[in-house]
Scaffold this active site. Structure first.
Site, PDB file in Angstrom:
ATOM      1  N   HIS A 279      36.353  41.961  41.840  1.00 30.38           N
ATOM      2  CA  HIS A 279      37.778  41.637  41.733  1.00 30.38           C
ATOM      3  C   HIS A 279      38.594  42.503  42.691  1.00 30.38           C
ATOM      4  O   HIS A 279      39.680  42.984  42.353  1.00 30.38           O
ATOM      5  CB  HIS A 279      38.258  41.811  40.283  1.00 30.38           C
ATOM      6  CG  HIS A 279      37.658  40.808  39.342  1.00 30.38           C
ATOM      7  ND1 HIS A 279      38.100  39.508  39.266  1.00 30.38           N
ATOM      8  CD2 HIS A 279      36.639  40.907  38.463  1.00 30.38           C
ATOM      9  CE1 HIS A 279      37.376  38.853  38.365  1.00 30.38           C
ATOM     10  NE2 HIS A 279      36.474  39.672  37.873  1.00 30.38           N
ATOM     11  N   ASP A 341      33.421  44.215  35.761  1.00 27.62           N
ATOM     12  CA  ASP A 341      32.978  42.883  35.348  1.00 27.62           C
ATOM     13  C   ASP A 341      32.824  41.954  36.542  1.00 27.62           C
ATOM     14  O   ASP A 341      33.409  42.156  37.598  1.00 27.62           O
ATOM     15  CB  ASP A 341      33.962  42.283  34.345  1.00 27.62           C
ATOM     16  CG  ASP A 341      35.363  42.125  34.920  1.00 27.62           C
ATOM     17  OD1 ASP A 341      35.815  43.059  35.625  1.00 27.62           O
ATOM     18  OD2 ASP A 341      36.000  41.093  34.687  1.00 27.62           O
ATOM     19  N   GLU A 342      32.017  40.917  36.340  1.00 27.41           N
ATOM     20  CA  GLU A 342      31.901  39.784  37.258  1.00 27.41           C
ATOM     21  C   GLU A 342      31.745  40.212  38.721  1.00 27.41           C
ATOM     22  O   GLU A 342      32.475  39.764  39.602  1.00 27.41           O
ATOM     23  CB  GLU A 342      33.118  38.861  37.100  1.00 27.41           C
ATOM     24  CG  GLU A 342      33.204  38.252  35.707  1.00 27.41           C
ATOM     25  CD  GLU A 342      34.415  37.352  35.521  1.00 27.41           C
ATOM     26  OE1 GLU A 342      34.287  36.344  34.818  1.00 27.41           O
ATOM     27  OE2 GLU A 342      35.489  37.667  36.077  1.00 27.41           O
ATOM     28  N   ALA A 343      30.788  41.085  38.963  1.00 30.66           N
ATOM     29  CA  ALA A 343      30.523  41.558  40.323  1.00 30.66           C
ATOM     30  C   ALA A 343      29.455  40.665  40.957  1.00 30.66           C
ATOM     31  O   ALA A 343      28.262  40.857  40.736  1.00 30.66           O
ATOM     32  CB  ALA A 343      30.086  43.017  40.304  1.00 30.66           C
TER      33      ALA A 343
END
Length: 778
Positions: A279, A341-343
């Protein structure tokens, strides 16, 4: 010490001074206390009530008088804003108080955030060990003064009794995403006010994202000079005024300090979130050397998961340390969130340099490299006396997180196995499962539901969130330090939408975080909701009524009549209806059994609480020749059997913004068991939406076009069955907003019912088609 024993200074006030401000009255039965969240222990007396009227005096006594005075002032203001009673703070020479706040460090109350309220003939006494406890006692007292059915400006009778209360969890949080869509400082302050009235005490402020870096960092000015603005794609242009005007938003350091100070006065801790290493596309757009490729991406205009990760090297870590140093100067919170998160590691995997670094560190995979990166960042925070907070993604991947890190567990599937794994590894855990506490998710399947991703997270689902993972031992359960709702704002264009998403689900979150487990009961919760919704309304909160809204189920009956069943999601309240198009009132006919109604009827229904409060605004169902020949897009099934997203359309010149039910990447809908006997014509109302769906592009379904512009096709029985109609898109493709297409059917629909499939041809990534309504006619 007995709960009803007063300090000597209070007892000697007597009753004489109360006559002008609060009056002791006899009552055959104590009025109900409708409190939310439910206190740890509430014991109303069998008889008696204390009357609080206009002009009642409020006094403060005890430690930290200046802070306590400010708490009393806010309490008085809240009562005035909602109930309309004008209470007065005690000054020399005023009448004796009806309400007293007393802070005594050695008071016999549990927890520094705890309090006791005692109501008897002498008045109302709020006792606490600290100003924090007095503040929460004031919130409960405000609710006592806004009971079910209150009338603005009239005296309130508060039942005699005692309330002993304290929170169950230390972390009672709402996450606010300011990266995707920006909220003004005034809006954030308003949200903090409302959070505090629900006894939430943590604002997790998500200020960095792929779509915008919002927080000013003096050492790296390009983060906000370049990284805070993105191209105004899609509906962003409505917010900026033109497609050529970028969408921007920055919080200066002075504004951040102001928000922190404002929140602290309301006992809300602002925990900043600087999301790392994913992100981070906006940061890399500002400083390309932070990325792996060396190229400068644009600040992202899509939603989803971007592949642009920070480069996990020494130079990047120095940047992160510098940023966190300034963040720690702005935010005194013990906690700092570093995301995690969400890497999406596709760029790391493709980089020889990153691969070489991983080998040199002796790490088996990129998840372990992310764990190493997180360890370095966490160590810097710990060195400065702070506690790192992050998401549970690495635990899902089988990697480890720093032992000191607080884990926010958003993967609530599989019986909360990830949260259980986190506490068994020794982490403190905050429960924030996306399945029930992500407040960006839609709340119902109603045609007027606002935009949001699926699946639905209803008020009941939020209330029934599992806060102690299944299988946790009593010792492990102590590692759960709180609960958190998530307001992710990809589809939250405005603060009005933020309110609609948060309220009333915040009431469920409040009770999960504050009330003891033994008090958890859905039936008593909904019985207390009418008073709470009335408070929201008085505060001007634009809450949703989806849980209580009437739902119509219409089928054909004999001789051209219609059978209509009414229900609501919560299973609470009385649905009342009219059949002449007038607005239902508390005196309208109550619904009990399915209705049989003739054609040309305008059926309107609304839901009312037992005390007459309107729980849900009227909804309307028109019953005529077109009723069974027409379907709103939200009433159709998706061809993939996946729940549809609700997506905003363009705002028309007049009327409300349309919202569509869409399976993103698959413009295909099913109408099972359609009864269209004798139909010869069809009309579709459609809109093409800008594709902004990032990583969902890989799953897009492309259907061959029969013409250059493409078309909508309607097939019978299956999506490859006989073609019923083809509606070319040549006139619709360049349109902005809703477009109507019509066609004559290839052949009249025969007798009986048929399954229908309707889809758009072409590539949805060139523009996602949405179907608002499909109507057949004879």
């Amino acid at each position: 010490m007995s709960h009803l024993v007063r300090p000597a200074w209070f007892r000697c006030l007597g009753i004489a001074g109360l006559l002008a401000t609060g009056v002791a009255v006899a009552a055959p039965a104590a009025p109900a206390w409708s409190l939310l969240p439910q206190p740890a222990k509430a014991t109303p007396a069998r008889t008696g009530a204390f009357r609080v009227a206009d002009g009642a005096v409020v006094a403060v006594h005890g430690a930290d008088g200046q802070t306590l005075q400010a708490i009393a002032e806010r309490f008085v203001q809240h009562v005035a804003d909602t109930n309309g009673l004008r209470l007065h703070l005690a000054t020399p020479g005023t009448a004796q108080p009806a309400i007293t706040f007393d802070v005594t460090p050695k008071a016999d109350v549990a927890d520094d955030a705890g309090y006791r309220i005692t109501v008897d003939d002498h008045g109302i006494l709020v006792t606490a060990r600290t100003p924090r406890g007095a503040f929460y006692g004031g919130v409960t007292l405000w609710q006592l003064l806004t009971p079910p059915g209150w009338t603005r400006g009239t005296p309130v009778e508060v039942a005699h009794g005692v309330i002993d209360d304290h929170p169950r969890f230390a972390w009672r949080a709402l996450l606010l995403d300011s990266g995707r869509h920006y909220q003004s400082v005034a809006d954030i302050k308003q949200l903090i006010d409302w959070m505090s009235l629900n006894k939430l005490n943590v604002l997790l402020w998500h200020v960095t994202e792929d779509q915008g870096w919002r927080l000013e960092i003096s050492k790296y000015p390009e983060l906000t000079r370049h990284g805070a603005c993105r191209q105004a794609v899609g509906l962003d242009s409505e917010l900026t005024g033109a497609a050529g005007q970028p969408y921007c938003g920055v919080y200066t350091q002075d504004e951040a300090r102001d928000i922190v100070r404002y929140a602290a006065q309301r006992y809300v801790d602002v925990v900043p979130e600087i999301d790392l290493p994913g992100h981070s596309q906006a940061a890399i757009a500002a400083y390309p050397w932070l990325g792996v490729t060396g190229k400068r991406p644009e600040v992202w205009t899509d939603w989803g998961v971007s592949p642009w990760l920070l480069k996990p090297d020494a130079k990047t870590l120095q940047f992160v340390d510098d940023v966190l140093d300034e963040v720690m100067q702005l935010f005194p919170s013990r906690y700092i969130s570093i995301g995690g998160d969400e890497a999406d590691k596709q760029q790391w995997n493709a980089s020889p340099e990153v691969q070489a670094q991983r080998h040199a560190l002796g790490l088996a995979n990129m998840d372990q490299l992310q764990g190493w990166f997180t360890q370095q960042v966490a160590a810097h925070l710990i060195q400065h006396g702070r506690t790192p907070v992050g998401w549970d993604d690495e635990l899902v991947a089988g990697a480890t997180l720093p032992a000191s890190e607080v884990v926010m567990s958003w993967h609530g599937n599989d019986n909360e196995r990830v949260a259980l794994a986190a506490i068994q590894q020794g982490h403190d855990v905050v429960m924030t499962p996306q399945e029930s506490l992500y407040f960006d998710h839609v709340q119902s399947g109603l045609p007027d539901e606002w935009a949001g991703p699926p699946p639905a997270a209803t008020l009941r689902q939020a209330y029934d969130t599992v806060v102690i993972p299944n299988g946790a031992s009593p010792a492990e359960a102590k590692r759960i330090i709180g609960v958190q709702g998530g307001l992710w704002t990809e589809q939250m264009l405005t603060f009005a939408h933020d309110q609609h998403a948060v309220f009333p689900r915040i009431a469920a979150l409040s009770e999960l975080g504050w009330s003891p487990a033994g008090a958890h009961d859905w039936n008593t919760f909904v019985q207390r909701m009418p008073a709470e919704l009335a408070r929201y309304r008085a505060l001007g909160i634009d809450y949703t009524d989806s849980a209580f809204a009437p739902r119509f189920q219409v089928t054909a009956a004999a001789n051209g009549t219609f059978r209509v069943e009414l229900s609501n999601q919560a299973g609470f309240g009385t649905i009342r209806y009219t059949t002449d198009g007038t607005k239902p009132t508390v005196h309208s006919t109550p619904y009990a059994l399915p209705l049989t109604l003739p054609g040309n009827t305008s059926l309107r229904a609304a839901t009312f609480a037992p005390d007459g409060f309107e729980l849900a605004a009227p909804r309307t169902q028109r019953l005529d020749a077109s009723t069974l020949l027409s379907r709103d897009g939200s009433a159709l099934a998706t061809c993939s059997s996946q729940p549809a997203s609700r997506l905003d359309g363009r705002r028309p010149a007049q009327g409300p913004r349309p919202v569509y039910a869409v399976d993103i990447g698959n413009a295909c809908w099913l109408w099972p068991q359609a009864s269209l006997e004798g139909s010869r014509h069809v009309e579709l109302t459609i809109e093409q939406l800008t594709w902004r769906f990032g990583d969902e592009a890989k799953d897009a379904v492309v259907r061959p076009k029969a013409s250059t512009a493409g078309e909508f096709e309607i097939h019978v029985d299956t999506c490859s069955g006989p073609l019923l109609a083809r509606l070319p898109l040549v006139s619709a493709a360049p349109a902005k907003g809703l477009t109507r297409l019509d066609a004559t059917l290839a052949a009249p629909v025969g007798t009986g019912v048929r399954n229908l499939c309707v889809f758009a041809t072409g590539d949805p990534r060139d523009g996602q088609w949405a179907l608002a309504r499909m109507t057949f006619s004879k």
